[in-house]
Design a protein around this motif. Sequence first.
Motif, short mmCIF file in Angstrom:
data_model
loop_
_atom_site.label_atom_id
_atom_site.label_comp_id
_atom_site.label_asym_id
_atom_site.label_seq_id
_atom_site.Cartn_x
_atom_site.Cartn_y
_atom_site.Cartn_z
N UNK A 28 0.82 -1.11 0.08
CA UNK A 28 -0.03 -0.08 -0.07
C UNK A 28 0.78 1.15 -0.11
N UNK A 29 0.60 2.05 -0.84
CA UNK A 29 1.65 3.45 -1.01
C UNK A 29 0.76 4.68 -0.87
N UNK A 30 1.11 5.49 0.05
CA UNK A 30 0.40 6.72 0.02
C UNK A 30 1.38 8.00 -0.32
N UNK A 31 0.96 9.19 -0.20
CA UNK A 31 1.87 10.33 -0.72
C UNK A 31 3.03 10.37 0.17
N UNK A 32 3.04 10.66 1.37
CA UNK A 32 4.18 10.76 2.09
C UNK A 32 4.17 11.68 3.37
N UNK A 33 4.95 11.88 4.07
CA UNK A 33 4.99 12.47 5.53
C UNK A 33 6.35 12.82 5.97
N UNK A 34 6.53 14.19 6.60
CA UNK A 34 7.59 14.25 7.30
C UNK A 34 7.81 13.51 8.50
N UNK A 35 9.02 13.24 9.02
CA UNK A 35 9.45 12.48 10.03
C UNK A 35 8.70 13.48 11.25
N UNK A 36 8.95 14.56 11.47
CA UNK A 36 8.62 15.55 12.25
C UNK A 36 8.08 16.75 11.85
N UNK A 37 7.65 17.73 12.78
CA UNK A 37 7.31 18.99 12.20
C UNK A 37 8.57 20.03 12.29
N UNK A 78 6.18 27.39 7.52
CA UNK A 78 4.60 27.56 7.23
C UNK A 78 4.12 26.15 7.32
N UNK A 79 4.68 25.30 6.54
CA UNK A 79 3.80 23.85 6.64
C UNK A 79 4.25 22.99 8.00
N UNK A 80 5.46 23.25 8.56
CA UNK A 80 5.54 22.70 9.95
C UNK A 80 4.24 23.21 10.95
N UNK A 81 4.07 24.53 10.88
CA UNK A 81 3.04 25.19 11.80
C UNK A 81 1.65 24.33 11.34
N UNK A 82 1.34 24.19 10.03
CA UNK A 82 0.05 23.37 9.84
C UNK A 82 0.24 21.88 10.41
N UNK A 83 1.25 21.27 10.01
CA UNK A 83 1.31 19.82 10.66
C UNK A 83 1.21 19.84 12.15
N UNK A 84 1.72 20.85 12.86
CA UNK A 84 1.56 20.77 14.36
C UNK A 84 0.36 21.15 14.90
N UNK A 85 -0.71 21.54 13.86
CA UNK A 85 -2.19 21.48 14.45
C UNK A 85 -2.74 20.12 14.68
N UNK A 86 -2.22 19.29 13.39
CA UNK A 86 -2.81 17.94 13.39
C UNK A 86 -1.93 16.64 13.78
N UNK A 87 -0.98 17.10 14.24
CA UNK A 87 0.31 15.75 14.73
C UNK A 87 -0.25 14.83 15.81
N UNK A 88 -0.12 13.95 15.69
CA UNK A 88 -0.72 12.85 16.62
C UNK A 88 0.58 12.76 17.68
N UNK A 89 0.25 13.57 18.83
CA UNK A 89 1.46 13.63 19.77
C UNK A 89 1.70 12.22 20.43
N UNK A 90 0.58 11.45 20.86
CA UNK A 90 0.65 10.17 21.44
C UNK A 90 1.61 9.08 20.87
N UNK A 91 1.56 9.02 19.53
CA UNK A 91 2.29 8.46 18.52
C UNK A 91 3.60 8.87 17.78
N UNK A 92 3.45 10.29 18.16
CA UNK A 92 4.49 11.03 17.43
C UNK A 92 4.79 10.81 16.02
N UNK A 93 3.53 11.01 15.31
CA UNK A 93 3.45 10.78 13.96
C UNK A 93 2.54 11.65 13.19
#
Length: 347
Positions: A28-37, A78-93
């Motif tokens: 299964x292949x999806x678009x992608x994700x940064x490792x952190x914000x 700018x993108x990091x700020x957007x990711x911080x709003x939706x980042x899953x802190x419990x699993x850090x991803x």
Amino acid sequence: MLTVQDQFVRPGDDQHPATPHGRIGVLLVNLGTPDSTSYGDMRRYLSEFLSDRRMIEIPQILWQPLLQTIILTFRPSKSGAAYKKIWMDETDESPLRYYTRSQAEKLAARLNSDRVEIDWAMRYGQPSLASKIDGLREKGCERIVICPLYPQYAAATTATVNDKVFDHLKTLRWQPAVRTLPPFYDHPAYIEALAGSIAAQRDALDFDPDVILMSYHGIPESYFRKGDPYFCHCAKTTRRVREHLGLDANQMRMTFQSRFGPQEWLQPYTDDTLEALPGEGIKSVMIAAPAFISDCVETLEELAIEGREIFLEAGGEHFAMVPCLNDSTPSIDLLEALVRQELSGWV
């Protein structure tokens, strides 16, 4: 001295009796994700993403200086700020990583086959396609189904996944047999799952939406003029879901989001539409994002947060976002149907 026969023994035969073989991989292949914000991780991710020639069809000699010196100086923050709003802190991803992994795990449990190995990868970032293809080969997979999780085909999504897969295959002495999942924009299982999720969300609301927006990730209009079928696939998905729900064209509209740069993208734009709807007397709206199988920054931040703000500030009163299929039972039903179809003749 090796005999001719010895030289052509395959891995898994008597030469390597402990090596498994004859298995089938599903990736299964999806678009992608940064490792952190963080700025550094965002910059690395965006550099890979925006350097894709399928994504940005500008000569690299012109594009790379602009990308590396200007865009990647400011956009990671700018993108990091957007990711911080939706980042899953419990699993850090990111949610995209979480749901793609969960989809693979649940699909594996559903298929429950010793012969079929299910795994997942990202086109940009980690885990990479190359590492996962190698991992499947090490587990004895001589045949692999590549499953880009994009219902509607676009060169910048489905094609670039396939490009990356075959780029890696070029480096292998012994290539596995490969099938690639076709777009499934009008597959009955997809339409059923999508329409069902929209209906369930609508029924759970304490208001009746005047309009349901089907917001798709956009592409430059020039890509469509060159022959990309994406717009047509989006239109058919919208029509099939609208018919399934018994709605008319005024009750369900198609829009496009996430434009980048100064050129014209597919229209109408989602943000402009949200801003204009209250002026048309539309005070209640619900949005679905059919181009995304899993929730991500484009759905959770751009639509659910920014889209809501745009609509309410323009005079709207009620706003709701339909979650993506994610790892729900209808999502796994869909993936199972698609994968079993592609495994036909192999299993």
